[in-house]
Structure formats: C-alpha cells, structure tokens
Design an enzyme around this catalytic site. Sequence first.
Site, PDB file in Angstrom:
ATOM      1  N   GLY A  81       2.558   2.378  -2.808  1.00 23.73           N
ATOM      2  CA  GLY A  81       2.671   2.974  -4.136  1.00 23.73           C
ATOM      3  C   GLY A  81       3.845   2.486  -4.967  1.00 23.73           C
ATOM      4  O   GLY A  81       4.280   3.176  -5.896  1.00 23.73           O
TER       5      GLY A  81
ATOM      6  N   ALA B  91       3.205   2.391  -8.872  1.00 28.96           N
ATOM      7  CA  ALA B  91       3.111   3.725  -9.481  1.00 28.96           C
ATOM      8  C   ALA B  91       4.481   4.392  -9.507  1.00 28.96           C
ATOM      9  O   ALA B  91       4.858   5.035 -10.496  1.00 28.96           O
ATOM     10  CB  ALA B  91       2.124   4.592  -8.698  1.00 28.96           C
ATOM     11  N   ALA B  92       5.259   4.221  -8.443  1.00 30.04           N
ATOM     12  CA  ALA B  92       6.571   4.874  -8.375  1.00 30.04           C
ATOM     13  C   ALA B  92       7.522   4.306  -9.428  1.00 30.04           C
ATOM     14  O   ALA B  92       8.274   5.051 -10.062  1.00 30.04           O
ATOM     15  CB  ALA B  92       7.159   4.726  -6.971  1.00 30.04           C
TER      16      ALA B  92
ATOM     17  N   ASP C  37      -2.905   6.913  -6.576  1.00 24.94           N
ATOM     18  CA  ASP C  37      -1.498   6.514  -6.412  1.00 24.94           C
ATOM     19  C   ASP C  37      -0.601   7.222  -7.422  1.00 24.94           C
ATOM     20  O   ASP C  37       0.395   7.844  -7.064  1.00 24.94           O
ATOM     21  CB  ASP C  37      -1.343   4.999  -6.588  1.00 24.94           C
ATOM     22  CG  ASP C  37      -1.789   4.224  -5.365  1.00 24.94           C
ATOM     23  OD1 ASP C  37      -2.531   4.789  -4.544  1.00 24.94           O
ATOM     24  OD2 ASP C  37      -1.404   3.042  -5.238  1.00 24.94           O
TER      25      ASP C  37
ATOM     26  N   GLY D 284       0.818  -1.217   0.000  1.00 18.32           N
ATOM     27  CA  GLY D 284       0.000   0.000   0.000  1.00 18.32           C
ATOM     28  C   GLY D 284       0.842   1.254   0.000  1.00 18.32           C
ATOM     29  O   GLY D 284       0.382   2.321   0.383  1.00 18.32           O
TER      30      GLY D 284
HETATM   31  O1  PMV Z   1      -2.483   0.627  -3.987  1.00 20.23           O
HETATM   32  P1  PMV Z   1      -3.026   0.658  -2.600  1.00 20.23           P
HETATM   33  O2  PMV Z   1      -3.014  -0.641  -1.913  1.00 20.23           O
HETATM   34  O3  PMV Z   1      -2.499   1.787  -1.791  1.00 20.23           O
HETATM   35  O4  PMV Z   1      -4.606   0.944  -2.713  1.00 20.23           O
HETATM   36  C1  PMV Z   1      -5.063   2.013  -3.430  1.00 20.23           C
HETATM   37  C2  PMV Z   1      -6.271   2.578  -2.778  1.00 20.23           C
HETATM   38  C3  PMV Z   1      -7.612   2.017  -3.173  1.00 20.23           C
HETATM   39  O5  PMV Z   1      -8.542   3.053  -2.851  1.00 20.23           O
HETATM   40  C4  PMV Z   1      -7.938   0.774  -2.360  1.00 20.23           C
HETATM   41  C5  PMV Z   1      -7.734   1.668  -4.638  1.00 20.23           C
HETATM   42  C6  PMV Z   1      -7.695   2.876  -5.555  1.00 20.23           C
HETATM   43  O6  PMV Z   1      -7.476   2.664  -6.750  1.00 20.23           O
HETATM   44  O7  PMV Z   1      -7.888   4.018  -5.110  1.00 20.23           O
END
Ligand code: PMV
Length: 331
Positions: A120, A123-124, A165, A118
């Site tokens: 990121g 994405a990073a 993210d 959780g």
């Molecule tokens: O990638 P994570 O595990 O931090 O989750 C992202 C957050 C969620 O709200 C669960 C999914 C989203 O796309 O916003």
Amino acid sequence: MPAFTASAPGKIILFGEHSVVYGQPAIAVPLGQVRARAYVTANLPGNVPARETPSAAGKVYSTVTIEAPDIGLISNLAELPADHPLSRAILSVFETLHVVLAPACTVRIRSTIPLAAGMGSGAAVSVAVMRALSAFLGQPLPLEQVCALAYEVEKIHHGTPSGIDNSVVAYNQAVFFVRGQPLQFLQLPVPFTIVIGDSGLSSPTGEVVSDVRRRWQIDPHAYDELFASAGQVARQARMLIENGTPEEMGPLMNHNHSLLAQMGVSSPELDDLVEAARRAGALGAKLSGGGRGGAMVALVRAQDASQVANALREAGAARVIQTIVAKKPKS
Ligand code: PMV
C-alpha cells in the site's frame, strides 16, 4: 515555522485480492510498522524563489517544492507531469479546497513502506500528503474525502483499482471491502498474529490486474468460479475473525493461495515463501496483493512467529514483518 505533518500506515490484504476487482469481498488490515509521512512547510521568503507556476487546470500556484528522497525525487510541482501520482495528490487537494494561490511551500515525503510490494505504499503516500497539505492550508480534509481523492490517484498506479488500498490506509482500520458498497470495518474481538514476507521482487500490480482481465475474458466461466470461491473464503474468514476464532483461518488462507495460483498470479518465489512458512508451523499462508512478486502473509500462533519469520528469511525473503492484528492498530 513548524511543519504540518501526517502519516499513513501500509496495509496487507488477508483475503480476496484480484477477486475484489470483480465485486467479491476482500479483507485488509493496516500495517503500522511501516508508514509514509508527509511534512509541509512554508518556504521562507528568499529561501526558494516564490515564482508563480501555472497548473494543468490553468490556475496559478506559488512554487511548491516536492522532496521525496526515498525515490530520488526533488522537483517543483509545475515540472512534474500532471499525471504523476504526487502532482495528482497535491493538485487534487488544491482543486478540492478551491485554492487559487497556495502559499509557497515544500512537501517532503519519507516512507518506510517497501515499494511495489503489495503493502500500500502508493495509497499511504497519497493519504499522508493530502492530510498534511490540507492541514497546512488550514482546511483539514475529512477522511472520507481523503479516501475518495486517494482512490483517484490509485487509478494512475493501476488503471482499475478496487479501492481497497486507499480505504484501509485512509481509515487505518481493518476492513471488509466490497467494491461500490459502503465501507465495513471489521470487529476484532480477539487479536491474531501474522508474519509477512516480502519477496523483494517488485509486483507489477497494474500488469497483473490487466492480465487477469484478459484471462477472464477468454474463460469467463472458470474465472467467475475462482472469484466466487475467493469471495466465499473472505466471507468465512470474516465470520471467524468476528466470532473471535481467527486462528481457525489457516485453511482458508491456504485455499485462497491456491485459488490465486489458479488465477495465474503466484510465482515460484511466492510459492516457496508460502511453503516455507507452512513447514515452519504457520497455520496457513498465501500471497498478498497483486502477486508475481511482492509479499506473502502467514497466519501464526503468537509463540511460532519468530520461527516462521526465521524460516522466511532463510527461504530468501528480503524483509520480514511480524505484527499483531488487533482492535486498535499501532499508529
Ligand atoms: O496494490 P496491491 O499490489 O496490494 O494490489 C491490490 C489488490 C488487487 O486486488 C490486486 C487490485 C485491486 O485494486 O484491488
């Protein structure tokens, strides 16, 4: 030849995960202590065979070698499936820049961001790769475009991402995020301290997001109420942050955790860490990100940070990060 490098921070969601997928606001901040870095170097003739490889789109690229030792991956671009997040990140840069024949190169990726926690990581990595590769090609992409392309890669990670993210990571700034609306950056007149505990269990974000959708379809009324309450919490938190009273957010964090637990996305391990942080003096604590694993976050007074961090370690956190959320994130 020097490497073209770029890095991107991790992130932590302070409020509004899951409800953000349904149009409610969420707050996330960059996490500079953990980062993904990408290095792109030209392959010297003779070092790597400069054979040409066809892309999924039928175009031709010279050999692009990908080295990601943290996930045990060494591969040529052409040998990775087209829907692999790394091929998508690289090919999207080529496609956007209309590169038909890229110089033979190696894209090396290192990351200190825990995977599936959780924070990121996906994405990073995308953002760092896109920025380094576009600079290597002599056409650095603007952040807005990097953000949009990274969003497309996020879809591979978990089907219907909200976009939070890639936004916080690409811009390296605290955001108040509402899906489909222009990005709003948060004013941070007064810094505050958070402690993050990683449960060490991987969070299956895609699965949890799908499961929440199933539950919402079965009982839309109850879930819409939970989402709306979480949205309200995020709006109140924004006011406290921007009014310079962030330490008053503790009860909002606790409330958001209980809403997330009612959505069915907490776990015994996350509940234990949240409880341990509160007992050690945190002002509030909640799970962060997809849930059922991954991380939790606690708001603390600066002087209590170490004791909360120790309590999290004792309660079984695999990793603990203390950080100050301030105007200019550490880069
Ligand atoms: O990638 P994570 O595990 O931090 O989750 C992202 C957050 C969620 O709200 C669960 C999914 C989203 O796309 O916003």
